[in-house]
Design an enzyme around this catalytic site. Structure first.
Site, PDB file in Angstrom:
ATOM      1  N   ARG A 256       5.294   2.975  -0.118  1.00 34.32           N
ATOM      2  CA  ARG A 256       6.846   3.011   0.073  1.00 34.32           C
ATOM      3  C   ARG A 256       7.267   4.134   0.862  1.00 34.32           C
ATOM      4  O   ARG A 256       6.785   5.311   0.573  1.00 34.32           O
ATOM      5  CB  ARG A 256       7.428   2.944  -1.352  1.00 34.32           C
ATOM      6  CG  ARG A 256       7.080   1.638  -2.082  1.00 34.32           C
ATOM      7  CD  ARG A 256       7.767   1.416  -3.333  1.00 34.32           C
ATOM      8  NE  ARG A 256       7.761  -0.023  -3.812  1.00 34.32           N
ATOM      9  CZ  ARG A 256       8.726  -0.693  -3.764  1.00 34.32           C
ATOM     10  NH1 ARG A 256       9.653  -0.689  -3.243  1.00 34.32           N
ATOM     11  NH2 ARG A 256       8.370  -1.959  -4.320  1.00 34.32           N
ATOM     12  N   GLY A 257       8.174   3.803   1.748  1.00 32.44           N
ATOM     13  CA  GLY A 257       8.840   4.809   2.351  1.00 32.44           C
ATOM     14  C   GLY A 257      10.293   4.841   2.083  1.00 32.44           C
ATOM     15  O   GLY A 257      10.776   4.374   0.946  1.00 32.44           O
TER      16      GLY A 257
ATOM     17  N   ASP B 280      11.254  15.285   8.724  1.00 33.27           N
ATOM     18  CA  ASP B 280      10.619  15.272   7.609  1.00 33.27           C
ATOM     19  C   ASP B 280       9.062  15.570   7.478  1.00 33.27           C
ATOM     20  O   ASP B 280       8.304  14.664   6.717  1.00 33.27           O
ATOM     21  CB  ASP B 280      10.861  13.832   6.980  1.00 33.27           C
ATOM     22  CG  ASP B 280      10.744  13.658   5.180  1.00 33.27           C
ATOM     23  OD1 ASP B 280      10.653  14.931   5.011  1.00 33.27           O
ATOM     24  OD2 ASP B 280      10.639  12.790   4.792  1.00 33.27           O
TER      25      ASP B 280
ATOM     26  N   ILE C  85       0.978  -1.240   0.013  1.00 33.15           N
ATOM     27  CA  ILE C  85      -0.095   0.071   0.170  1.00 33.15           C
ATOM     28  C   ILE C  85       1.116   1.199  -0.094  1.00 33.15           C
ATOM     29  O   ILE C  85       0.446   2.324   0.036  1.00 33.15           O
ATOM     30  CB  ILE C  85      -1.002  -0.065   1.096  1.00 33.15           C
ATOM     31  CG1 ILE C  85      -0.397  -0.405   2.577  1.00 33.15           C
ATOM     32  CG2 ILE C  85      -2.061  -1.137   1.321  1.00 33.15           C
ATOM     33  CD1 ILE C  85      -0.927   0.066   3.797  1.00 33.15           C
TER      34      ILE C  85
ATOM     35  N   GLY D 214      11.741   1.346   3.013  1.00 28.70           N
ATOM     36  CA  GLY D 214      11.128   0.145   2.778  1.00 28.70           C
ATOM     37  C   GLY D 214       9.730   0.131   2.231  1.00 28.70           C
ATOM     38  O   GLY D 214       9.315   1.325   1.818  1.00 28.70           O
ATOM     39  N   THR D 215       9.039  -0.964   1.954  1.00 30.31           N
ATOM     40  CA  THR D 215       7.870  -1.160   1.829  1.00 30.31           C
ATOM     41  C   THR D 215       6.552  -1.189   2.673  1.00 30.31           C
ATOM     42  O   THR D 215       6.951  -1.498   3.805  1.00 30.31           O
ATOM     43  CB  THR D 215       7.442  -2.184   0.764  1.00 30.31           C
ATOM     44  OG1 THR D 215       7.892  -3.456   1.557  1.00 30.31           O
ATOM     45  CG2 THR D 215       8.296  -2.139  -0.518  1.00 30.31           C
TER      46      THR D 215
ATOM     47  N   LYS E  97       5.621  16.551   6.105  1.00 31.25           N
ATOM     48  CA  LYS E  97       5.285  17.023   4.874  1.00 31.25           C
ATOM     49  C   LYS E  97       3.805  16.503   4.587  1.00 31.25           C
ATOM     50  O   LYS E  97       3.658  15.537   5.538  1.00 31.25           O
ATOM     51  CB  LYS E  97       6.199  16.470   3.602  1.00 31.25           C
ATOM     52  CG  LYS E  97       6.418  15.015   3.656  1.00 31.25           C
ATOM     53  CD  LYS E  97       7.329  14.587   2.683  1.00 31.25           C
ATOM     54  CE  LYS E  97       7.691  13.059   2.713  1.00 31.25           C
ATOM     55  NZ  LYS E  97       8.678  12.825   1.501  1.00 31.25           N
TER      56      LYS E  97
ATOM     57  N   THR F 180      12.558  17.458   2.739  1.00 33.43           N
ATOM     58  CA  THR F 180      11.883  17.340   1.629  1.00 33.43           C
ATOM     59  C   THR F 180      11.991  18.713   0.891  1.00 33.43           C
ATOM     60  O   THR F 180      11.450  19.711   1.962  1.00 33.43           O
ATOM     61  CB  THR F 180      10.530  16.713   1.479  1.00 33.43           C
ATOM     62  OG1 THR F 180      10.653  15.275   2.006  1.00 33.43           O
ATOM     63  CG2 THR F 180       9.912  16.586   0.064  1.00 33.43           C
TER      64      THR F 180
ATOM     65  N   ASP G 248       5.798   8.181   9.424  1.00 39.65           N
ATOM     66  CA  ASP G 248       7.252   7.913   8.810  1.00 39.65           C
ATOM     67  C   ASP G 248       8.076   8.558   9.817  1.00 39.65           C
ATOM     68  O   ASP G 248       8.773   9.676   9.437  1.00 39.65           O
ATOM     69  CB  ASP G 248       7.281   8.315   7.605  1.00 39.65           C
ATOM     70  CG  ASP G 248       8.484   7.849   6.774  1.00 39.65           C
ATOM     71  OD1 ASP G 248       9.491   7.355   7.462  1.00 39.65           O
ATOM     72  OD2 ASP G 248       8.534   7.991   5.589  1.00 39.65           O
TER      73      ASP G 248
ATOM     74  N   ASN H 194       3.275  12.686   4.704  1.00 38.86           N
ATOM     75  CA  ASN H 194       3.578  11.979   5.864  1.00 38.86           C
ATOM     76  C   ASN H 194       2.455  12.051   6.949  1.00 38.86           C
ATOM     77  O   ASN H 194       2.602  11.771   8.137  1.00 38.86           O
ATOM     78  CB  ASN H 194       4.934  12.108   6.639  1.00 38.86           C
ATOM     79  CG  ASN H 194       5.965  11.473   5.926  1.00 38.86           C
ATOM     80  OD1 ASN H 194       5.748  10.503   5.214  1.00 38.86           O
ATOM     81  ND2 ASN H 194       7.473  12.033   6.026  1.00 38.86           N
TER      82      ASN H 194
ATOM     83  N   LYS I 297       5.519  -2.319   7.928  1.00 31.81           N
ATOM     84  CA  LYS I 297       6.428  -1.801   7.200  1.00 31.81           C
ATOM     85  C   LYS I 297       7.456  -2.657   7.277  1.00 31.81           C
ATOM     86  O   LYS I 297       8.065  -3.240   8.336  1.00 31.81           O
ATOM     87  CB  LYS I 297       6.820  -0.314   7.886  1.00 31.81           C
ATOM     88  CG  LYS I 297       8.061   0.379   7.164  1.00 31.81           C
ATOM     89  CD  LYS I 297       8.270   1.789   7.956  1.00 31.81           C
ATOM     90  CE  LYS I 297       9.307   2.797   7.116  1.00 31.81           C
ATOM     91  NZ  LYS I 297       9.430   4.031   7.876  1.00 31.81           N
TER      92      LYS I 297
END
Length: 272
Positions: A17-18, A132, A15, A21-22, A134, A169, A150, A137, A38
């Site tokens: 991607r970070g 991070d 669902i 990882g996925t 944003k 970012t 995240d 997230n 995760k």
């Protein structure tokens, strides 16, 4: 993959991607509940900084899990090659998905910003800097409560300490990060202020065609409120943005101070 994870959960579709990882939906057969898992491949981590962030993320999430505006961590599985974190499953849209569709009313923006600032205030009280912040997230649960997610770039800072390193970012990163200076938790407040600007205007305050151009615009720090866009936005809302997206660290609000701003306390409604 962690065998212990497979014994307890059934992995479903991917669902998201970070950075490291996925993220897949997973099912716990005993409780009958769905979660988000995760999965981080440790072999893909390039340097010591990445490995440190990997070690920090589950510890940080464990500390923060009780907060209603932070994604909850339920389970951790780990072996030599993988780290798997079972977390609260949120809705399949983010604040980013919301704000690209439309600008928000001041009332809507204030309610969301209050939740974000509540989460940041809790992080900062515990010495945790997200680094991070944003819209991508910021998730939502089934009752539309905002959930910060995240923590792959987060760092823990003892009181009065600072950190270096370009993390974040382009649109949302604070100028002191880009300058290579030491910085503290107020970088998160800058990012939250940029998000508030976007919620009200539909466009970012600092723009460029490339990451380099965006960084240059951030470093110039010319915060403007074009009349054609901000004509109907209240002076109180713009005042809060100015105090969060402020280059002078000594004048930039903390998350706790921002929560006490009249515009937040009044939920973005017209000031009497």
């Amino acid at each position: 993959m962690c065998e212990a994870l497979k014994k307890n959960y059934q992995l479903c579709e991917e669902i998201g991607r970070g950075k490291f990882g996925t993220i897949s939906r997973c099912f716990h057969s005993i409780s009958g509940d769905f979660f988000a898992c995760k999965i981080i491949d440790k072999r893909s981590l390039a340097d010591a900084t990445d490995r440190e962030c990997l070690e920090n993320e589950p510890k940080i999430m464990t500390l923060l899990t009780p907060h209603p505006n932070i994604v909850k961590l339920f389970d951790i599985f780990e072996n030599d090659d993988f780290l798997c974190m079972v977390m609260e499953l949120c809705e399949p849209f983010t604040l980013y998905d919301m704000i690209i569709q439309r600008t928000l009313s001041e009332h809507q923006a204030a309610l969301l910003m209050k939740q974000l600032l509540e989460a940041l205030s809790q992080c900062h009280k515990l010495g945790i800097v997200h680094r991070d912040i944003k819209p991508e997230n910021l998730l939502f649960d089934g009752r539309n409560n905002l959930k910060m997610a995240d923590f792959g770039s987060a760092v823990w800072l003892p009181e009065g300490r600072s950190v270096k390193g370009v993390v974040g970012t382009p649109y949302y990163v604070a100028p002191e990060v880009l300058m290579g200076w030491e910085y503290n938790e107020k970088v998160d407040v800058w990012s939250a202020g940029v998000i508030l600007y976007i919620m009200l205007a539909g466009v970012p305050p600092f723009y460029g065609e490339s990451a380099a151009e965006i960084f240059e615009a951030v470093l110039r720090g010319n915060l403007r409120f074009p009349t054609r866009i901000f004509r109907t936005v209240s002076p109180a809302a713009k005042d809060l943005v100015r105090k969060m997206v402020c280059r002078d660290l000594s004048r930039r609000l903390s998350a706790e101070q921002a929560l006490r701003h009249p515009w937040i306390l009044n939920e973005g409604k017209a000031m009497q």
